[in-house]
Design a protein around this motif. Structure first.
Motif, short mmCIF file in Angstrom:
data_model
loop_
_atom_site.label_atom_id
_atom_site.label_comp_id
_atom_site.label_asym_id
_atom_site.label_seq_id
_atom_site.Cartn_x
_atom_site.Cartn_y
_atom_site.Cartn_z
N TYR A 163 9.08 -16.16 27.27
CA TYR A 163 9.18 -14.75 27.69
C TYR A 163 9.77 -13.86 26.59
CZ TYR A 163 14.21 -14.75 28.88
OH TYR A 163 15.58 -14.77 28.83
N PRO A 164 10.81 -14.30 25.83
CA PRO A 164 11.27 -13.41 24.76
C PRO A 164 10.29 -13.33 23.58
CG PRO A 164 12.59 -15.41 24.81
CD PRO A 164 11.73 -15.43 26.02
N LEU A 165 9.48 -14.38 23.40
CA LEU A 165 8.44 -14.31 22.36
C LEU A 165 7.45 -13.19 22.68
CD1 LEU A 165 7.62 -18.06 21.52
CD2 LEU A 165 8.39 -16.30 19.91
N GLY A 166 7.10 -13.08 23.95
CA GLY A 166 6.21 -12.00 24.37
C GLY A 166 6.85 -10.63 24.16
N ILE A 167 8.13 -10.51 24.53
CA ILE A 167 8.84 -9.24 24.36
C ILE A 167 8.94 -8.87 22.89
CG2 ILE A 167 11.08 -8.10 24.64
CD1 ILE A 167 11.45 -9.78 27.19
N MET A 168 9.29 -9.87 22.04
CA MET A 168 9.43 -9.61 20.61
C MET A 168 8.10 -9.23 19.99
SD MET A 168 12.54 -9.68 19.87
CE MET A 168 12.31 -9.50 18.11
N GLY A 169 7.04 -9.83 20.47
CA GLY A 169 5.71 -9.49 19.96
C GLY A 169 5.38 -8.03 20.23
N ILE A 170 5.70 -7.57 21.45
CA ILE A 170 5.44 -6.17 21.82
C ILE A 170 6.31 -5.23 20.99
CG2 ILE A 170 5.65 -4.48 23.68
CD1 ILE A 170 4.98 -6.79 25.62
N LEU A 171 7.60 -5.58 20.84
CA LEU A 171 8.51 -4.74 20.06
C LEU A 171 8.10 -4.65 18.61
CD1 LEU A 171 12.01 -5.76 21.49
CD2 LEU A 171 10.79 -3.62 21.87
N ALA A 172 7.68 -5.78 18.03
CA ALA A 172 7.24 -5.79 16.64
C ALA A 172 6.02 -4.89 16.45
CB ALA A 172 6.93 -7.22 16.20
N LEU A 173 5.11 -4.93 17.42
CA LEU A 173 3.91 -4.09 17.35
C LEU A 173 4.28 -2.61 17.43
CD1 LEU A 173 0.83 -3.82 17.29
CD2 LEU A 173 0.84 -4.04 19.79
N LEU A 174 5.20 -2.28 18.34
CA LEU A 174 5.63 -0.89 18.49
C LEU A 174 6.32 -0.39 17.22
CD1 LEU A 174 7.03 -0.93 22.15
CD2 LEU A 174 4.87 0.06 21.36
N MET A 175 7.16 -1.24 16.62
CA MET A 175 7.85 -0.85 15.39
C MET A 175 6.85 -0.65 14.26
SD MET A 175 11.49 -2.89 15.21
CE MET A 175 10.78 -4.54 15.27
N TYR A 176 5.84 -1.48 14.23
CA TYR A 176 4.82 -1.37 13.19
C TYR A 176 4.03 -0.06 13.34
CZ TYR A 176 0.65 -2.37 10.43
OH TYR A 176 -0.37 -2.30 9.52
N ILE A 177 3.74 0.30 14.58
CA ILE A 177 2.96 1.51 14.84
C ILE A 177 3.76 2.78 14.51
CG2 ILE A 177 1.88 2.88 16.68
CD1 ILE A 177 1.14 0.23 18.04
N ASP A 178 5.02 2.83 14.96
CA ASP A 178 5.83 4.03 14.74
C ASP A 178 7.31 3.65 14.75
OD1 ASP A 178 6.97 6.52 14.60
OD2 ASP A 178 5.69 7.43 16.13
#
Length: 227
Positions: free
Chosen positions: A140-155
């Motif tokens: 579950y934290p791998l999924g959360i970190m994946g989403i956060l990393a994507l958001l940080m990459y976008i903006d």
């Protein structure tokens, strides 16, 4: 049975929290990391300080956050003039940062104690399911970190602002890059880099736990995969 599930819940939720906060500490207080980034971003030129003064000021700053120094009042030669490095606004902001780290340390230490206690109880009562729990707390934290990393990459700038709005109750973090040494030393590129380093290490830790969990699950349940 309900009490056991409660221990399992605490273990699954708090172990990732403990790992994340420990990783934040490990990266944040690595002076060599700061030195390497100063070289990469040419911070000496941007601040007007030589490398020796930058190193001395950084050590003072980190010691203050760790609670080893009482303040960050320090002088250095900046653009040929000896002066106090940080102004009042920067000092007040760093007090907020220190308070945030102190809370993080308290949460991490309490979480660690609870995790150790819960792990001991699980090993006594449900030893064969430890692999399953390790896999769950990794996924579950791998999924959360994946989403956060994507958001940080976008903006990154947008979510970096959200971070400050969430954790700080004032606008002292809004510093001026043209005159405030703190933000010249630690520009947004630095925080972008450190955020990804923390994320990478944390994700690596979770992957290791996932693999260990898979191995243990297979070991204790040779004829069936329990998940």
């Amino acid at each position: 049975m309900k009490l056991t599930k409660l221990f399992v819940l605490f273990f699954v939720v708090l172990l990732p929290v403990t790992l994340l906060l420990t990783t934040v500490d490990m990266v944040t207080f690595n002076e060599k990391y700061f030195s390497d980034k100063y070289e990469e971003y040419d911070i000496s030129k941007k601040t007007g300080m030589n490398k020796e003064d930058l190193s001395r000021v950084t050590k003072k700053l980190l010691n203050y956050i760790k609670g080893e120094d009482d303040d960050i009042k320090i002088s250095a030669t900046i653009n040929g003039q000896n002066r106090q490095v940080f102004n009042e606004k920067e000092i007040l902001h760093m007090k907020d940062v220190k308070d945030l780290f102190e809370k993080g340390h308290m949460i991490r230490n309490i979480s660690l104690i609870v995790v150790i206690l819960c792990l001991a109880i699980i090993l006594i009562l449900e030893r064969k399911k430890i692999g399953k729990y390790l896999m769950i707390l990794s996924i579950y934290p791998l999924g959360i970190m994946g989403i956060l990393a994507l958001l940080m990459y976008i903006d990154f700038d947008k979510y970096f602002t959200y971070f400050h709005l969430l954790f700080f109750k004032n606008d002292l973090w809004l510093l001026d890059p043209s005159k405030d040494i703190l933000i010249q030393m630690l520009p947004q590129e630095f925080f972008y880099s450190i955020a990804y380093k923390i994320s990478f290490i944390f994700i690596l830790e979770l992957v290791i736990l996932l693999i260990v969990g898979f191995i243990l699950n297979k070991k204790f349940n040779r004829r069936k995969f329990i998940f």
